[in-house]
Write a protein that holds these residues in place. Sequence first.
Motif, PDB file in Angstrom:
ATOM      1  N   PHE A  93       0.881  -1.168   0.000  1.00 12.65           N
ATOM      2  CA  PHE A  93       0.000   0.000   0.000  1.00 12.65           C
ATOM      3  C   PHE A  93       0.922   1.222   0.000  1.00 12.65           C
ATOM      4  O   PHE A  93       1.635   1.469   0.976  1.00 12.65           O
ATOM      5  CB  PHE A  93      -0.895  -0.033   1.248  1.00 12.65           C
ATOM      6  CG  PHE A  93      -2.120   0.859   1.179  1.00 12.65           C
ATOM      7  CD1 PHE A  93      -2.241   1.863   0.221  1.00 12.65           C
ATOM      8  CD2 PHE A  93      -3.160   0.684   2.073  1.00 12.65           C
ATOM      9  CE1 PHE A  93      -3.377   2.668   0.155  1.00 12.65           C
ATOM     10  CE2 PHE A  93      -4.307   1.482   2.028  1.00 12.65           C
ATOM     11  CZ  PHE A  93      -4.410   2.471   1.063  1.00 12.65           C
ATOM     12  N   HIS A  96       0.003   7.256   1.466  1.00 13.89           N
ATOM     13  CA  HIS A  96      -1.329   7.863   1.456  1.00 13.89           C
ATOM     14  C   HIS A  96      -1.654   8.423   2.831  1.00 13.89           C
ATOM     15  O   HIS A  96      -0.949   8.149   3.808  1.00 13.89           O
ATOM     16  CB  HIS A  96      -2.388   6.829   1.059  1.00 13.89           C
ATOM     17  CG  HIS A  96      -2.552   5.735   2.080  1.00 13.89           C
ATOM     18  ND1 HIS A  96      -1.668   4.679   2.171  1.00 13.89           N
ATOM     19  CD2 HIS A  96      -3.457   5.556   3.072  1.00 13.89           C
ATOM     20  CE1 HIS A  96      -2.029   3.891   3.161  1.00 13.89           C
ATOM     21  NE2 HIS A  96      -3.115   4.399   3.743  1.00 13.89           N
ATOM     22  N   ASP A  98      -5.086   8.521   5.393  1.00 13.04           N
ATOM     23  CA  ASP A  98      -6.399   7.889   5.511  1.00 13.04           C
ATOM     24  C   ASP A  98      -7.513   8.930   5.335  1.00 13.04           C
ATOM     25  O   ASP A  98      -7.356  10.093   5.705  1.00 13.04           O
ATOM     26  CB  ASP A  98      -6.511   7.186   6.873  1.00 13.04           C
ATOM     27  CG  ASP A  98      -5.575   5.993   6.970  1.00 13.04           C
ATOM     28  OD1 ASP A  98      -5.093   5.523   5.928  1.00 13.04           O
ATOM     29  OD2 ASP A  98      -5.325   5.538   8.100  1.00 13.04           O
ATOM     30  N   TYR A 153      -1.324   5.567  15.594  1.00 11.54           N
ATOM     31  CA  TYR A 153      -0.591   6.725  15.070  1.00 11.54           C
ATOM     32  C   TYR A 153      -1.598   7.739  14.548  1.00 11.54           C
ATOM     33  O   TYR A 153      -2.759   7.392  14.270  1.00 11.54           O
ATOM     34  CB  TYR A 153       0.423   6.289  13.998  1.00 11.54           C
ATOM     35  CG  TYR A 153      -0.152   5.553  12.818  1.00 11.54           C
ATOM     36  CD1 TYR A 153      -0.420   4.189  12.866  1.00 11.54           C
ATOM     37  CD2 TYR A 153      -0.436   6.240  11.637  1.00 11.54           C
ATOM     38  CE1 TYR A 153      -0.950   3.527  11.785  1.00 11.54           C
ATOM     39  CE2 TYR A 153      -0.970   5.573  10.545  1.00 11.54           C
ATOM     40  CZ  TYR A 153      -1.225   4.221  10.623  1.00 11.54           C
ATOM     41  OH  TYR A 153      -1.757   3.563   9.554  1.00 11.54           O
ATOM     42  N   HIS A 159       1.557   7.538   5.362  1.00 18.22           N
ATOM     43  CA  HIS A 159       2.082   6.224   5.738  1.00 18.22           C
ATOM     44  C   HIS A 159       1.958   5.262   4.559  1.00 18.22           C
ATOM     45  O   HIS A 159       1.262   5.539   3.591  1.00 18.22           O
ATOM     46  CB  HIS A 159       1.370   5.679   6.990  1.00 18.22           C
ATOM     47  CG  HIS A 159      -0.108   5.593   6.841  1.00 18.22           C
ATOM     48  ND1 HIS A 159      -0.944   6.660   7.061  1.00 18.22           N
ATOM     49  CD2 HIS A 159      -0.913   4.558   6.485  1.00 18.22           C
ATOM     50  CE1 HIS A 159      -2.196   6.288   6.844  1.00 18.22           C
ATOM     51  NE2 HIS A 159      -2.207   5.021   6.500  1.00 18.22           N
TER      52      HIS A 159
HETATM   53 NI    NI Z   1      -3.815   3.915   5.679  1.00 18.54          NI
END
Ligand code: NI
Length: 226
Positions: A93, A96, A98, A153, A159
């Motif tokens: 991933f 990005h 969230d 976090y 992240h």
């Molecule tokens: Ni995320």
Amino acid sequence: MLITIADVLTAEEVAHARTILDAADWIDGKVTAGYQARTVKENLQLAEGHPAAVKAGEMVLAALARSSLFVAAALPLKVFPPMFNRYTGGGHFGTHVDTAIRAFASTGQRIRTDVSATLFLTPPDQYDGGDLLVEDTYGLHTVKLPAGHMVLYPATSLHRVTPVTRGARVSSFFWIQSMIRADGDRTLLYDLDTAIQRLAKEFPGNPIGVQLTGIYHNLLRRWAEM
Ligand code: NI
């Protein structure tokens, strides 16, 4: 603040959760990704409301409720129903942030994502890669925890998860709307709380503890959003 919480789930609970999850059918993780995240996300997830996710999610929520460290660090108002993902065969991933606001699939109720959580469900020696990298003003943090441990976090952080090149990495991930929106304010309260706990341990019955506890609650009263 980035904080790891050990043994949120016991070894037996991890094994039980994995039995439930490993038997379930997984779908493309892009379904919950926003426009930007969709282009960098390559993993599998359980659909929201999938019976296996609901069952394992209940275990996670029960474990959070008994973790005083989770409550002190996150000061939770609402917890998004835990979701589950699986990275394997190079799954990753990319960088990005969230999504800020998410709706519960079942009720449509909205939650502001202040804190992001990843609860690891695979022992780290069973896969290569799959590091969670979280950027903050102090630099890049690499997180890879034993099964049953969790990291919290700020959801505001950039992240990513590096490609899993051997084995599979199964985790629970979810978000918390905190009573304290700003990470800096939440960190301050957590630090004060920690200092009060330390004082109580090292100098039991010291009256300064009462005074500091009063300050903690008065700050919480001033800043808390319900
Ligand atoms: Ni995320």
